[in-house]
Design an enzyme around this catalytic site. Structure first.
Site, short mmCIF file in Angstrom:
data_model
loop_
_atom_site.label_atom_id
_atom_site.label_comp_id
_atom_site.label_asym_id
_atom_site.label_seq_id
_atom_site.Cartn_x
_atom_site.Cartn_y
_atom_site.Cartn_z
N TYR A 1 36.72 40.90 28.34
CA TYR A 1 36.32 41.84 27.28
C TYR A 1 37.39 42.90 26.99
CZ TYR A 1 33.86 44.99 30.76
OH TYR A 1 33.50 45.82 31.78
N GLU A 2 37.23 43.54 25.85
CA GLU A 2 38.28 44.43 25.32
C GLU A 2 39.61 43.69 25.18
OE1 GLU A 2 37.59 47.18 24.02
OE2 GLU A 2 35.60 47.49 24.87
N GLY A 3 39.53 42.42 24.85
CA GLY A 3 40.74 41.60 24.69
C GLY A 3 41.06 40.85 25.97
#
Lengths: 596, 596
Positions: free
Chosen positions: A438-440
């Site tokens: 998550y968050e890339g």
């Protein structure tokens, strides 16, 4: 399964490696001395250890539940969130103007680490709220700021980031959610958002959803995305809550880990349209979102360090308690606690070295961010901003990748008991697994490191970091002994590997982008290992000089740095080999799609 | 979430690398030709793909349950086990005399792989039964053999291994379960055993528990342990089932993975004593158990390969389906399936290379085992036995360690969807995590590799393996091209690293055992990487010669070998560095117990 914040190591890094006294010379941070840090960290350790840590395992066993549009969090979470807000913890690094404590990121980072180590599922809610606050501070109108920031910063309301849609994950160009202007300055929002962390819950009175959407006639792709604030409950002019807005949770996910944290599917506008307010200018949403994302990415990197440390503490406690087998060196006739076995010691030392190295790098990066935002002169700000920006994907990518390995070692230290959920080690292994996603994902961090952070400035930021590593290498030369010899040899080899890869990326980006991007994740890991090693080298120097002040602490620091040199840094060469061999037709893409 | 057995790769390894035609020249294996292998594998692929694979996810979602002493397995398991027995699958490698098919391990290994890839939780039951059969064949009296083997081999009854007790995990010297002679040749068994896989279930009429216990006046430690057979139901002289024996399941564990497989706590003798029968001689139980363990350890290594392959297949399917982002080389204006992105391709290639390398090494080891057991002359038997024994801890240790990484990459390929349990990738990540723990942790494999397999014979078996690697290196030299250059360079460096570590172990075992054992797990990994690489090098040679016969298959084999050379083999040097730097006071044990 208690949690004791590693205050001594945190303060060592803050003081000796990240140089808080320099941060305290910056305009606006005059009060941010080592004493302030110590006082804040002591309080944070207490709150997180006593209130949040005991709820961590409970949250895994008894996760958030969904029923009829309502999400009920784990018993105890709501009350803990109230205490969190009352303690001022949401406001640590936010402006005093809106009720925050305006402390530097260098002091906020350990607070964030402690909260995530204590209870990562809980901590996600404040982490996302931080992002919403950041976006409003950056681009929100005065009215939006006045209406939302005090409540968010007080920990009364929470914030979310709504990016992902079923067809739009890493590729935000595919976002389809619509925002239709109502003529009164507000918009009506329609669409489906998935994977929304704390998208619905019962811990706060209101939720400020920050939503990526397209206005009518917006350009296609990423240049036509706007950022809107959509409150769960409308907010009246006097600040009181009005009607329920048309955004509804339709389900939450059944996840591998971070189970107490509800991951919502949110439906916007099924009953006429959800009222939303434009943040900043139309079509610049992605830009604002990236500001939040950069902050959130740093935060997720710290989550990796946090989970790693918690897993380490649990493993150490078990290894000091579990009696099994006699020592291999024949030093005892009886069975001993397993921490006496060399392989267990190696696992624990690996967990510790990886965690301390990543922590040091992250906190140093936090100090750079503080300087980048607060230094008096623009040149200094720009110079530190460039290095901080270079480090963000490394902190996020490396700290999270290593956290999975550390959590896995934590299970291994427990042997068969590690596989039993009641032991708690398995939870960290499951929780950590989201962090590289998550968050890339790590690949997205790697694309950022290559594209925006290495190629765009022709390698300038990368070379500036390498020059700092060189300075440390020169300083190592002034000392003698096995630890210094090992560190100099390994860090020097690692530094050269990293430098070679930077040049490889610059040289091949245009001619063979597939080869460059095939090694992108290895580049993140290489940078993470070498730059963590650089911090361990700096710690080695400091602790050697100060050893007499606290022989056990500094002795451990020296031994851990030495271990890092011999056991972690050599991986740099394998990563370099993997990256630079990827070129050409017989490289990493030689296996065609239909051959898989 | 289907499973398609990789028949082509399996048969390639069986034929070209493990040389089944040589195995078919051994006395007793005359029928074990490539055609036989093909026919058996085709049938196995069908059974496992159609019957067991569809139950895998179901078993995770709806695991075995315990209530009032009774374990109920996942719906469908009981019927599947009946079909498994009727198909003769339990008997593949067991003697015809007791109803088995008497096929070589080289044919059994792919069958075991398929079953575990299809459904690892199910496959554990037959795996443990194999161990019980092996122990009875080795040391059981004729009467026990006649009474139990036909039923076990027919898949009507199942077997278990009862080693662990709360205080006795890796250290079996601490076993306390008692076996008291009754004067009629039988014993009464009293004690508690934990972590007993399929210790209780509803799939078979009877269970033969093989139990480690101490007779009165037995010597202390591992020399006083006997092996007894304790049936769940007594067996009458006519083979019919008699009374329920006094062994009862009191609970099953709540585990991270392999949830459909019940892990039981068994209580022996709470109601007067469980009737048991001595297997072989008193006090030689550990020796017999090690025979079972060696077979079971090889089997667990194959489980690692199986889970890795299943995770790979799932990730490939997702990567070919999920559309996201445009290619980095600008080769398309539209978003493409993610398998076109270099980092995804690298992850899939890593998963594939690790799996194929470990498979090749395991099957080659299986052929060695066949020769070790069936060769006409004793010298050949001894020679192959030594190499096989050397390889067992490597196959177990490395195949399972890599399976965790592969399963983790499988999650990563799926992005956010990988964290959602319904996707199935997370199950493999959870299931794989037990494999480096049970049947001896990787550290226990490593102790075996160092103590019994390297030091005991003065490095003879290790050097015999290295000589074979040298022969392959010489053969590589006769070819040209990038793949051969890369493979020669990397395998040669890896071979030297392994040779150095073998000498390091031999040289320091007496003077600095802590240093040697601190690097033990790294030694297992190093051997796994280099010896898998050796098999990939052999495959590279064969596939280059036969490329025209099947350009896509052999082309993929060549590309995968090349990838292995550049991306996996370089890790050998980092492992070597970590191992040989562990010496002395400032080595891996420099950090004292109280500094953790």
């Amino acid at each position: 399964m208690s949690y004791t914040a590693p205050l001594k190591d945190m303060l060592f890094v803050i003081d000796e490696l990240a140089d808080i006294e320099k941060v305290a010379t910056l305009p606006g941070f005059e009060d941010a001395t080592l004493e302030t840090a110590q006082a804040v960290l002591d309080e944070a350790a207490k709150f997180n250890g006593e209130v949040l840590a005991p709820l961590n395992f409970e949250g895994d066993k008894n996760p958030s539940t969904f029923s009829d549009g309502v999400v009920t969090t784990t018993p105890g979470f709501k009350d803990a969130f109230r205490q969190f807000g009352e303690g001022g913890w949401q406001g640590v690094m936010h402006p005093a103007e809106f009720g925050g404590q305006a402390l530097p990121k260098l002091i906020a980072a350990p607070c964030i680490e402690m909260m995530n180590a204590a209870n990562i599922s809980f901590a996600l809610c404040p982490l996302l709220t931080d992002g919403a606050i950041e976006a409003l501070l950056t681009a929100g109108s005065d009215e939006l700021k006045q209406r939302y920031l005090p409540k968010l910063i007080a920990g009364e309301w929470t914030g979310t980031m709504n990016l992902t849609e079923p067809q739009a994950g890493s590729d935000l160009a595919l976002v389809r959610t619509r925002a239709e202007p109502q003529g009164d300055g507000s918009f009506k929002v329609f669409g489906t958002k998935i994977f929304i962390t704390y998208g619905e819950h019962d811990m706060a009175e209101n939720i400020a959803h920050l939503v990526l959407a397209r206005t009518p006639n917006a350009p296609e792709g990423v240049k036509g995305i706007s950022l809107l604030l959509v409150p769960k409950f409308m907010v009246n002019d006097d600040g009181s809550l009005g009607e329920r807005n048309d955004v509804h949770c339709v389900s939450i996910e059944h996840k591998l880990g971070i189970k107490a944290s509800p991951t919502a599917v949110l439906q916007y506008g099924d009953h006429g349209g959800a009222i939303g307010y434009m943040i900043g200018e139309e079509n610049r949403g992605l830009e604002y979102m990236f500001i939040m994302m950069n902050a959130a990415r740093f935060g997720v990197g710290v989550q990796g360090i946090a989970v790693a440390d918690r897993a380490y503490q649990l493993a150490v406690a078990y290894a000091k308690d579990r009696v099994q087998s006699r020592p291999v060196d024949g030093s005892a006739k009886q069975s001993v606690t397993i921490i006496h076995h060399p392989d267990v010691r190696r696992m624990l030392a690996t967990m510790r070295a990886l965690t301390e190295g990543a922590r040091a790098l992250a906190y140093v990066a936090a100090a750079y961010s503080d300087i980048a935002h607060h230094a008096a002169d623009a040149d200094t700000r720009a110079q530190y901003a460039a290095i901080y920006e270079f480090l963000v994907p490394v902190v996020k990518g490396w700290s999270t990748e290593m956290s999975i390995d550390v959590a896995s070692l934590g299970v291994q230290v427990h042997g068969g008991m590690g596989f039993i959920e009641e032991t708690g080690a398995a939870q960290h292994y499951r929780d950590a697994r989201i962090l590289t996603i998550y968050e890339g994902t790590t690949a997205i961090q790697a694309n950022d490191l290559i594209g925006r952070k290495t190629v765009k400035d022709g390698g300038a930021a990368a070379r500036a970091v390498l020059a700092q590593v060189d300075a440390t290498l020169a300083a190592l030369k002034e000392h003698e002994g096995a630890a210094f010899d090992a560190m100099h040899r390994r860090l020097s080899a690692g530094r050269d590997a990293l430098a070679n890869v930077v040049e490889f990326v610059l040289a091949n980006m245009k001619s063979d982008p597939n080869a460059v991007f095939a090694g992108s994740v290895a580049y993140v890991k290489l940078a993470g290992i070498v730059l963590s090693g650089w911090q361990m080298a700096r710690a080695l120097i400091v602790s050697t000089q100060k050893r007499a002040d606290d022989p056990s602490f500094h002795g451990a620091k020296i031994a851990t740095a030495h271990f890092f040199a011999d056991h972690i840094l050599p991986q740099a060469l394998a990563l370099e080999a993997s990256i630079v061999s990827a070129k050409g037709d017989e490289g990493v893409l030689a296996l065609a799609v239909d051959q898989f």
